[in-house]
Write a protein that holds these residues in place. Structure first.
Motif, PDB file in Angstrom:
ATOM      1  N   LEU A  32       0.829  -1.211   0.000  1.00 32.55           N
ATOM      2  CA  LEU A  32       0.000   0.000   0.000  1.00 32.55           C
ATOM      3  C   LEU A  32       0.862   1.259   0.000  1.00 32.55           C
ATOM      4  CD1 LEU A  32      -2.877  -1.033   2.437  1.00 32.55           C
ATOM      5  CD2 LEU A  32      -2.928  -0.917  -0.059  1.00 32.55           C
ATOM      6  N   VAL A  33       1.990   1.221   0.703  1.00 32.78           N
ATOM      7  CA  VAL A  33       2.900   2.369   0.706  1.00 32.78           C
ATOM      8  C   VAL A  33       3.436   2.613  -0.707  1.00 32.78           C
ATOM      9  CG1 VAL A  33       5.142   3.210   1.512  1.00 32.78           C
ATOM     10  CG2 VAL A  33       3.545   2.179   3.129  1.00 32.78           C
ATOM     11  N   VAL A  34       3.865   1.556  -1.378  1.00 34.68           N
ATOM     12  CA  VAL A  34       4.381   1.691  -2.742  1.00 34.68           C
ATOM     13  C   VAL A  34       3.265   2.139  -3.689  1.00 34.68           C
ATOM     14  CG1 VAL A  34       5.451   0.472  -4.679  1.00 34.68           C
ATOM     15  CG2 VAL A  34       6.187  -0.014  -2.347  1.00 34.68           C
ATOM     16  N   ALA A  35       2.051   1.594  -3.509  1.00 31.30           N
ATOM     17  CA  ALA A  35       0.922   2.008  -4.351  1.00 31.30           C
ATOM     18  C   ALA A  35       0.632   3.488  -4.174  1.00 31.30           C
ATOM     19  CB  ALA A  35      -0.316   1.176  -4.003  1.00 31.30           C
ATOM     20  N   ARG A  36       0.675   3.962  -2.920  1.00 30.14           N
ATOM     21  CA  ARG A  36       0.446   5.391  -2.656  1.00 30.14           C
ATOM     22  C   ARG A  36       1.513   6.236  -3.340  1.00 30.14           C
ATOM     23  NH1 ARG A  36       2.121   9.050   1.318  1.00 30.14           N
ATOM     24  NH2 ARG A  36       0.605  10.708   1.756  1.00 30.14           N
ATOM     25  N   ARG A  37       2.747   5.793  -3.286  1.00 30.62           N
ATOM     26  CA  ARG A  37       3.833   6.534  -3.941  1.00 30.62           C
ATOM     27  C   ARG A  37       3.580   6.649  -5.439  1.00 30.62           C
ATOM     28  NH1 ARG A  37       7.580   4.456  -8.079  1.00 30.62           N
ATOM     29  NH2 ARG A  37       9.133   6.111  -8.287  1.00 30.62           N
ATOM     30  N   ASN A  38       3.136   5.570  -6.063  1.00 27.71           N
ATOM     31  CA  ASN A  38       2.889   5.596  -7.498  1.00 27.71           C
ATOM     32  C   ASN A  38       1.671   6.429  -7.858  1.00 27.71           C
ATOM     33  OD1 ASN A  38       4.845   3.699  -9.049  1.00 27.71           O
ATOM     34  ND2 ASN A  38       4.326   2.518  -7.244  1.00 27.71           N
ATOM     35  N   LEU A  39       0.644   6.410  -7.014  1.00 26.33           N
ATOM     36  CA  LEU A  39      -0.537   7.227  -7.283  1.00 26.33           C
ATOM     37  C   LEU A  39      -0.206   8.714  -7.178  1.00 26.33           C
ATOM     38  CD1 LEU A  39      -3.293   5.170  -5.426  1.00 26.33           C
ATOM     39  CD2 LEU A  39      -3.047   5.478  -7.894  1.00 26.33           C
ATOM     40  N   ILE A  40       0.602   9.072  -6.197  1.00 28.06           N
ATOM     41  CA  ILE A  40       1.028  10.474  -6.071  1.00 28.06           C
ATOM     42  C   ILE A  40       1.822  10.887  -7.304  1.00 28.06           C
ATOM     43  CG2 ILE A  40       2.518  12.039  -4.772  1.00 28.06           C
ATOM     44  CD1 ILE A  40       1.745  10.504  -2.243  1.00 28.06           C
ATOM     45  N   ARG A  41       2.669   9.974  -7.759  1.00 27.78           N
ATOM     46  CA  ARG A  41       3.463  10.270  -8.956  1.00 27.78           C
ATOM     47  C   ARG A  41       2.564  10.459 -10.173  1.00 27.78           C
ATOM     48  NH1 ARG A  41       7.799   6.082 -11.719  1.00 27.78           N
ATOM     49  NH2 ARG A  41       8.676   7.515 -13.247  1.00 27.78           N
ATOM     50  N   MET A  42       1.541   9.618 -10.310  1.00 27.69           N
ATOM     51  CA  MET A  42       0.616   9.752 -11.435  1.00 27.69           C
ATOM     52  C   MET A  42      -0.146  11.074 -11.364  1.00 27.69           C
ATOM     53  SD  MET A  42      -0.960   5.885 -11.602  1.00 27.69           S
ATOM     54  CE  MET A  42       0.077   4.454 -11.912  1.00 27.69           C
ATOM     55  N   ALA A  43      -0.557  11.475 -10.144  1.00 18.42           N
ATOM     56  CA  ALA A  43      -1.297  12.726  -9.985  1.00 18.42           C
ATOM     57  C   ALA A  43      -0.456  13.934 -10.364  1.00 18.42           C
ATOM     58  CB  ALA A  43      -1.788  12.851  -8.544  1.00 18.42           C
ATOM     59  N   ARG A  44       0.849  13.836 -10.191  1.00 12.79           N
ATOM     60  CA  ARG A  44       1.736  14.947 -10.527  1.00 12.79           C
ATOM     61  C   ARG A  44       2.075  15.009 -12.012  1.00 12.79           C
ATOM     62  NH1 ARG A  44       5.911  14.353  -5.359  1.00 12.79           N
ATOM     63  NH2 ARG A  44       4.483  15.206  -3.786  1.00 12.79           N
ATOM     64  N   ILE A  45       1.707  13.943 -12.749  1.00  8.96           N
ATOM     65  CA  ILE A  45       1.931  13.933 -14.201  1.00  8.96           C
ATOM     66  C   ILE A  45       0.579  13.639 -14.872  1.00  8.96           C
ATOM     67  CG2 ILE A  45       3.439  13.095 -16.048  1.00  8.96           C
ATOM     68  CD1 ILE A  45       5.233  11.866 -13.966  1.00  8.96           C
ATOM     69  N   PRO A  46      -0.370  14.570 -14.811  1.00  6.60           N
ATOM     70  CA  PRO A  46      -1.729  14.289 -15.299  1.00  6.60           C
ATOM     71  C   PRO A  46      -1.799  14.023 -16.793  1.00  6.60           C
ATOM     72  CG  PRO A  46      -1.449  16.625 -14.818  1.00  6.60           C
ATOM     73  CD  PRO A  46      -0.229  15.941 -14.294  1.00  6.60           C
ATOM     74  N   GLU A  47      -0.806  14.519 -17.564  1.00  4.04           N
ATOM     75  CA  GLU A  47      -0.863  14.299 -19.006  1.00  4.04           C
ATOM     76  C   GLU A  47      -0.793  12.821 -19.357  1.00  4.04           C
ATOM     77  OE1 GLU A  47       3.367  15.889 -18.054  1.00  4.04           O
ATOM     78  OE2 GLU A  47       1.291  16.231 -17.439  1.00  4.04           O
ATOM     79  N   VAL A  48      -0.151  12.017 -18.509  1.00  7.18           N
ATOM     80  CA  VAL A  48      -0.100  10.576 -18.765  1.00  7.18           C
ATOM     81  C   VAL A  48      -1.501   9.983 -18.714  1.00  7.18           C
ATOM     82  CG1 VAL A  48       0.780   8.372 -17.932  1.00  7.18           C
ATOM     83  CG2 VAL A  48       2.251  10.388 -17.884  1.00  7.18           C
ATOM     84  N   ALA A 127       6.354  -6.536  -2.561  1.00  6.00           N
ATOM     85  CA  ALA A 127       5.564  -5.334  -2.302  1.00  6.00           C
ATOM     86  C   ALA A 127       5.744  -4.277  -3.384  1.00  6.00           C
ATOM     87  CB  ALA A 127       5.933  -4.752  -0.937  1.00  6.00           C
ATOM     88  N   VAL A 128       6.957  -4.159  -3.918  1.00  5.84           N
ATOM     89  CA  VAL A 128       7.206  -3.140  -4.939  1.00  5.84           C
ATOM     90  C   VAL A 128       6.354  -3.407  -6.178  1.00  5.84           C
ATOM     91  CG1 VAL A 128       8.953  -2.184  -6.475  1.00  5.84           C
ATOM     92  CG2 VAL A 128       9.532  -2.684  -4.115  1.00  5.84           C
ATOM     93  N   LEU A 129       6.324  -4.649  -6.606  1.00  8.73           N
ATOM     94  CA  LEU A 129       5.543  -4.990  -7.795  1.00  8.73           C
ATOM     95  C   LEU A 129       4.049  -4.953  -7.512  1.00  8.73           C
ATOM     96  CD1 LEU A 129       7.689  -7.951  -9.170  1.00  8.73           C
ATOM     97  CD2 LEU A 129       7.842  -5.527  -9.729  1.00  8.73           C
ATOM     98  N   THR A 130       3.642  -5.464  -6.345  1.00  6.87           N
ATOM     99  CA  THR A 130       2.220  -5.443  -5.994  1.00  6.87           C
ATOM    100  C   THR A 130       1.713  -4.013  -5.888  1.00  6.87           C
ATOM    101  OG1 THR A 130       2.452  -7.529  -4.797  1.00  6.87           O
ATOM    102  CG2 THR A 130       0.511  -6.203  -4.318  1.00  6.87           C
ATOM    103  N   GLY A 131       2.506  -3.145  -5.241  1.00  4.19           N
ATOM    104  CA  GLY A 131       2.108  -1.748  -5.135  1.00  4.19           C
ATOM    105  C   GLY A 131       1.974  -1.082  -6.483  1.00  4.19           C
ATOM    106  N   ARG A 132       2.902  -1.381  -7.374  1.00  4.34           N
ATOM    107  CA  ARG A 132       2.843  -0.792  -8.713  1.00  4.34           C
ATOM    108  C   ARG A 132       1.602  -1.265  -9.465  1.00  4.34           C
ATOM    109  NH1 ARG A 132       5.044   3.173 -12.235  1.00  4.34           N
ATOM    110  NH2 ARG A 132       3.532   2.895 -13.905  1.00  4.34           N
TER     111      ARG A 132
END
Length: 289
Positions: A32-48, A127-132
């Motif tokens: 969940l921590v890794v998933a949160r990190r990736n979601l924050i990253r996606m939110a900061r790059i909305p064009e993707v 966890a890294v792959l599951t979070g992603r």
């Protein structure tokens, strides 16, 4: 009265405290921590996210209005009939094409050395792959919501109730999550994000087009028809059509077992794909240099 003395000698080392709830809870928390990190990253790059929406919307519009009156479904060439037949295929194509993005994201993390840093931390190996993959699932779900709104605008409807429709979308997301593990394995196996994108798409095109997504499989050559009927992609498309109530009257259901029992076949295919490719991806992650 003699005083007691402590026994001489070095103290025994204290045991390292284990995570509360055991390894499973630790793995879930790390994921969940890794998933949160990736979601924050996606939110900061909305064009993707925005560019990821453009392609499926274009498919909806083009297939609906360009091919809508020229493809017969169940003996009818009515554009509205084809539009409802088509939408489950577009939904399934959208969730599976997210595989390329998952692979490219992991390949990018590998290229930048982020995966090596994760591997040096005291965290669950998978966890890294599951979070992603969980973060990609959230993005895919948002894309599916927008795409469903566009489909309603062009005339698509559900006919068997909201609960069955939600079950259809759940099967689609499960298939997308299963395929994201294939993307994860590809991302760990190549050297650059560009190679991961190409490797993630090259096998998806035959998988999606040799299926019942865009045209009925009964008019295909015998070999291609059998492939389409046993294709896991076709099983989920058929299951979604059944749950959405989008199978037109007179549509010939193929005799292959997955087409006769599409909901069960879709579940089985997705579970098998997740179990198999997750094991391979985690093993590859552990062996990654």
């Amino acid at each position: 009265m003699t005083a007691t003395t402590e026994a001489a000698g070095p103290r025994a080392p204290r045991p390292v405290p284990q995570a509360r709830g055991g390894a499973v809870v630790q793995s879930v928390r790390d994921s969940l921590v890794v998933a949160r990190r990736n979601l924050i990253r996606m939110a900061r790059i909305p064009e993707v996210v925005i560019f990821g929406l453009i392609q499926p919307i274009m498919f909806v519009v083009l297939f609906s209005y360009v091919f809508g009156g020229s493809i017969a479904v169940g003996g009818s060439t009515d554009p509205d009939t084809y539009r409802e037949f088509l939408m489950a295929g577009i939904f399934a194509q959208t969730v599976t094409f997210a595989t390329a993005g998952a692979g490219a994201g992991i390949a990018d993390d590998m290229h930048k050395g982020l995966i090596d840093r994760f591997r040096s931390l005291p965290m669950a190996r998978g966890a890294v792959l599951t979070g992603r993959t969980l973060a990609d699932l959230v993005q895919t779900a948002l894309t599916l919501v927008v795409l469903a709104v566009v489909a309603v605008i062009v005339g698509w409807r559900i006919h068997d109730g909201v609960l069955k429709a939600l079950a259809g979308f759940a099967l689609l997301l499960l298939l997308g999550y299963a395929f994201s593990w294939i993307g994860a394995l590809i991302g760990l196996s190549v050297r650059t994000p560009e190679a991961a994108t190409s490797g993630g798409l090259i096998w998806l095109f035959p998988l999606t087009f040799i299926s019942n997504a865009f045209v009925p499989s009964d008019n295909m050559p015998a070999v291609l028809r059998h492939i389409a009927e046993w294709n896991p992609f076709s099983a989920t498309v058929q299951a979604s059509r059944v749950l959405f109530g989008n199978l037109p009257e007179g549509y010939p259901v193929p005799g292959a077992w997955p087409m006769q029992h599409p909901v069960l076949a879709s579940l089985l295919w997705s579970v098998v794909i997740i179990a198999f490719f997750r094991a391979l991806a985690v093993r590859k992650y552990r062996a990654a240099a």
